[in-house]
Scaffold this motif. Structure first.
Motif, PDB file in Angstrom:
ATOM      1  N   ARG A   3       0.827  -1.258   0.172  1.00  7.24           N
ATOM      2  CA  ARG A   3      -0.133   0.153  -0.008  1.00  7.24           C
ATOM      3  C   ARG A   3       1.057   1.224  -0.156  1.00  7.24           C
ATOM      4  O   ARG A   3       1.815   1.379   0.725  1.00  7.24           O
ATOM      5  CB  ARG A   3      -0.926  -0.056   1.307  1.00  7.24           C
ATOM      6  N   GLY A   4       0.605   2.269  -0.841  1.00 13.25           N
ATOM      7  CA  GLY A   4       1.151   3.268  -0.916  1.00 13.25           C
ATOM      8  C   GLY A   4       0.706   4.157   0.371  1.00 13.25           C
ATOM      9  O   GLY A   4      -0.178   3.904   1.070  1.00 13.25           O
ATOM     10  N   PRO A   5       1.450   5.562   0.709  1.00 10.00           N
ATOM     11  CA  PRO A   5       1.094   6.382   1.639  1.00 10.00           C
ATOM     12  C   PRO A   5      -0.245   6.849   1.629  1.00 10.00           C
ATOM     13  O   PRO A   5      -1.014   6.904   2.487  1.00 10.00           O
ATOM     14  CB  PRO A   5       2.134   7.661   1.503  1.00 10.00           C
ATOM     15  N   GLU A   6      -0.655   7.063   0.281  1.00  5.78           N
ATOM     16  CA  GLU A   6      -2.234   7.467   0.025  1.00  5.78           C
ATOM     17  C   GLU A   6      -3.165   6.646   0.728  1.00  5.78           C
ATOM     18  O   GLU A   6      -4.165   7.057   0.662  1.00  5.78           O
ATOM     19  CB  GLU A   6      -2.252   7.796  -1.443  1.00  5.78           C
ATOM     20  N   GLU A   7      -2.785   5.327   0.729  1.00  5.82           N
ATOM     21  CA  GLU A   7      -3.777   4.101   1.148  1.00  5.82           C
ATOM     22  C   GLU A   7      -3.768   3.988   2.526  1.00  5.82           C
ATOM     23  O   GLU A   7      -4.496   2.696   3.068  1.00  5.82           O
ATOM     24  CB  GLU A   7      -3.385   2.919   0.186  1.00  5.82           C
ATOM     25  N   LEU A   8      -3.030   4.548   3.360  1.00  2.00           N
ATOM     26  CA  LEU A   8      -2.853   4.355   4.780  1.00  2.00           C
ATOM     27  C   LEU A   8      -4.056   4.574   5.513  1.00  2.00           C
ATOM     28  O   LEU A   8      -4.850   5.630   5.086  1.00  2.00           O
ATOM     29  CB  LEU A   8      -1.683   4.988   5.450  1.00  2.00           C
ATOM     30  N   ASN A   9      -4.451   3.822   6.382  1.00  2.00           N
ATOM     31  CA  ASN A   9      -5.584   4.225   7.111  1.00  2.00           C
ATOM     32  C   ASN A   9      -5.354   5.325   8.068  1.00  2.00           C
ATOM     33  O   ASN A   9      -4.066   5.831   8.496  1.00  2.00           O
ATOM     34  CB  ASN A   9      -5.509   2.864   8.260  1.00  2.00           C
ATOM     35  N   GLN A  10      -6.008   6.390   7.921  1.00  2.00           N
ATOM     36  CA  GLN A  10      -6.057   7.540   8.482  1.00  2.00           C
ATOM     37  C   GLN A  10      -5.618   7.700   9.996  1.00  2.00           C
ATOM     38  O   GLN A  10      -4.903   8.244  10.367  1.00  2.00           O
ATOM     39  CB  GLN A  10      -7.135   8.407   8.297  1.00  2.00           C
ATOM     40  N   GLN A  11      -6.311   6.612  10.722  1.00  2.00           N
ATOM     41  CA  GLN A  11      -6.036   6.490  11.996  1.00  2.00           C
ATOM     42  C   GLN A  11      -4.516   6.216  12.348  1.00  2.00           C
ATOM     43  O   GLN A  11      -3.722   6.665  13.104  1.00  2.00           O
ATOM     44  CB  GLN A  11      -6.926   5.402  12.811  1.00  2.00           C
ATOM     45  N   ASP A  12      -3.978   5.231  11.654  1.00  2.00           N
ATOM     46  CA  ASP A  12      -2.769   4.815  11.846  1.00  2.00           C
ATOM     47  C   ASP A  12      -1.780   5.931  11.532  1.00  2.00           C
ATOM     48  O   ASP A  12      -0.882   5.910  12.347  1.00  2.00           O
ATOM     49  CB  ASP A  12      -2.351   3.783  10.677  1.00  2.00           C
ATOM     50  N   LEU A  13      -2.003   6.788  10.635  1.00  2.00           N
ATOM     51  CA  LEU A  13      -1.317   7.999  10.179  1.00  2.00           C
ATOM     52  C   LEU A  13      -1.252   8.930  11.291  1.00  2.00           C
ATOM     53  O   LEU A  13      -0.059   9.446  11.593  1.00  2.00           O
ATOM     54  CB  LEU A  13      -1.641   8.643   8.984  1.00  2.00           C
ATOM     55  N   VAL A  14      -2.635   9.178  11.798  1.00  2.00           N
ATOM     56  CA  VAL A  14      -2.582  10.337  12.904  1.00  2.00           C
ATOM     57  C   VAL A  14      -1.908   9.592  14.090  1.00  2.00           C
ATOM     58  O   VAL A  14      -0.974  10.435  14.676  1.00  2.00           O
ATOM     59  CB  VAL A  14      -3.971  10.366  13.322  1.00  2.00           C
ATOM     60  N   ARG A  15      -1.873   8.445  14.516  1.00  2.00           N
ATOM     61  CA  ARG A  15      -0.923   7.868  15.705  1.00  2.00           C
ATOM     62  C   ARG A  15       0.301   7.989  15.473  1.00  2.00           C
ATOM     63  O   ARG A  15       1.193   8.326  16.236  1.00  2.00           O
ATOM     64  CB  ARG A  15      -1.390   6.504  15.792  1.00  2.00           C
ATOM     65  N   TYR A  16       0.848   7.610  14.100  1.00  3.02           N
ATOM     66  CA  TYR A  16       2.348   7.689  13.796  1.00  3.02           C
ATOM     67  C   TYR A  16       2.922   9.250  13.885  1.00  3.02           C
ATOM     68  O   TYR A  16       3.658   9.552  14.368  1.00  3.02           O
ATOM     69  CB  TYR A  16       2.423   7.415  12.305  1.00  3.02           C
ATOM     70  N   LEU A  17       2.078  10.184  13.382  1.00  6.39           N
ATOM     71  CA  LEU A  17       2.321  11.720  13.231  1.00  6.39           C
ATOM     72  C   LEU A  17       2.334  12.221  14.964  1.00  6.39           C
ATOM     73  O   LEU A  17       3.311  13.014  15.388  1.00  6.39           O
ATOM     74  CB  LEU A  17       1.462  12.234  12.784  1.00  6.39           C
ATOM     75  N   GLU A  18       1.399  11.420  15.603  1.00  9.93           N
ATOM     76  CA  GLU A  18       1.471  11.832  17.203  1.00  9.93           C
ATOM     77  C   GLU A  18       2.930  11.449  18.022  1.00  9.93           C
ATOM     78  O   GLU A  18       3.365  12.065  18.621  1.00  9.93           O
ATOM     79  CB  GLU A  18       0.230  11.429  18.050  1.00  9.93           C
ATOM     80  N   ASP A  19       3.427  10.260  17.341  1.00 10.93           N
ATOM     81  CA  ASP A  19       4.294   9.599  18.124  1.00 10.93           C
ATOM     82  C   ASP A  19       5.712  10.455  17.637  1.00 10.93           C
ATOM     83  O   ASP A  19       6.582  10.842  18.348  1.00 10.93           O
ATOM     84  CB  ASP A  19       4.690   8.088  17.386  1.00 10.93           C
ATOM     85  N   ARG A  20       5.711  10.842  16.409  1.00 12.02           N
ATOM     86  CA  ARG A  20       6.725  11.967  15.787  1.00 12.02           C
ATOM     87  C   ARG A  20       6.625  13.191  16.628  1.00 12.02           C
ATOM     88  O   ARG A  20       7.829  13.563  17.242  1.00 12.02           O
ATOM     89  CB  ARG A  20       6.569  12.318  14.450  1.00 12.02           C
ATOM     90  N   PHE A  21       5.575  13.681  17.042  1.00 15.65           N
ATOM     91  CA  PHE A  21       5.567  14.839  17.811  1.00 15.65           C
ATOM     92  C   PHE A  21       5.961  14.934  19.008  1.00 15.65           C
ATOM     93  O   PHE A  21       6.777  15.560  19.899  1.00 15.65           O
ATOM     94  CB  PHE A  21       3.928  15.502  17.636  1.00 15.65           C
ATOM     95  N   ALA A  22       5.628  13.653  19.883  1.00 12.68           N
ATOM     96  CA  ALA A  22       5.950  13.501  21.099  1.00 12.68           C
ATOM     97  C   ALA A  22       7.598  13.209  21.177  1.00 12.68           C
ATOM     98  O   ALA A  22       8.288  13.665  22.180  1.00 12.68           O
ATOM     99  CB  ALA A  22       5.254  12.002  21.565  1.00 12.68           C
ATOM    100  N   CYS A  23       8.227  12.675  20.391  1.00 11.87           N
ATOM    101  CA  CYS A  23       9.369  12.313  20.446  1.00 11.87           C
ATOM    102  C   CYS A  23      10.392  13.903  19.972  1.00 11.87           C
ATOM    103  O   CYS A  23      11.212  13.927  20.988  1.00 11.87           O
ATOM    104  CB  CYS A  23       9.997  11.327  19.156  1.00 11.87           C
ATOM    105  N   ALA A  24       9.723  14.388  19.209  1.00 12.02           N
ATOM    106  CA  ALA A  24      10.227  15.586  18.853  1.00 12.02           C
ATOM    107  C   ALA A  24      10.518  16.611  20.309  1.00 12.02           C
ATOM    108  O   ALA A  24      11.398  17.140  20.682  1.00 12.02           O
ATOM    109  CB  ALA A  24       9.910  16.401  17.793  1.00 12.02           C
ATOM    110  N   GLN A  25       9.197  16.725  20.806  1.00 15.56           N
ATOM    111  CA  GLN A  25       9.071  17.396  22.115  1.00 15.56           C
ATOM    112  C   GLN A  25       9.944  16.939  23.101  1.00 15.56           C
ATOM    113  O   GLN A  25      10.639  17.832  23.804  1.00 15.56           O
ATOM    114  CB  GLN A  25       7.684  17.446  22.621  1.00 15.56           C
TER     115      GLN A  25
END
Length: 121
Positions: A3-25
């Motif tokens: 699956r390409g990035p455009e086909e990712l489950n929106q919830q999975d993507l949001v969770r992944y982005l939240e992890d990036r944000f938490a790590c950066a903080q």
């Protein structure tokens, strides 16, 4: 079938982005803690690597947030880079008790990268 990035489950993507944000903080906070310590700079450049880790997490979030017309190879390389920097940052922070929160956030981020790469196929 991959699956390409455009086909990712929106919830999975949001969770992944939240992890990036938490790590950066956490990395940004660790940089502040390192800057406040009296005495010479930490050996191994903990503060420099934390800054780099936060930057890589931010850049990875931006790449994934764009989602339109993303080249899967570019996304994969960005996520693998994020994973590698997070693991390096965690191992460098581990010996420093004041950096324990950062190390743990980086390990969670690296694990999320592994999961995300598996999602890509």
């Amino acid at each position: 079938m991959e699956r390409g990035p455009e086909e990712l489950n929106q919830q999975d993507l949001v969770r992944y982005l939240e992890d990036r944000f938490a790590c950066a903080q956490a990395c940004d906070e660790c940089v502040r803690v390192c800057a406040m310590r009296p005495g010479p700079a930490e050996p191994g450049g903990v503060a420099r690597l934390n800054t780099a880790c936060a930057d890589v997490c931010d850049a990875t979030s931006r790449v994934l947030a764009e989602q339109s017309d993303q080249d899967e190879q570019r996304v994969r390389m960005q996520v693998e880079w994020c994973r590698a920097v997070c693991l390096q940052c965690a191992s460098l922070c581990d010996p420093h008790p004041a950096s324990a929160r950062c190390a743990e956030a980086c390990r969670r981020c690296a694990k999320a990268c592994d999961t995300f790469l598996t999602t890509l196929g």
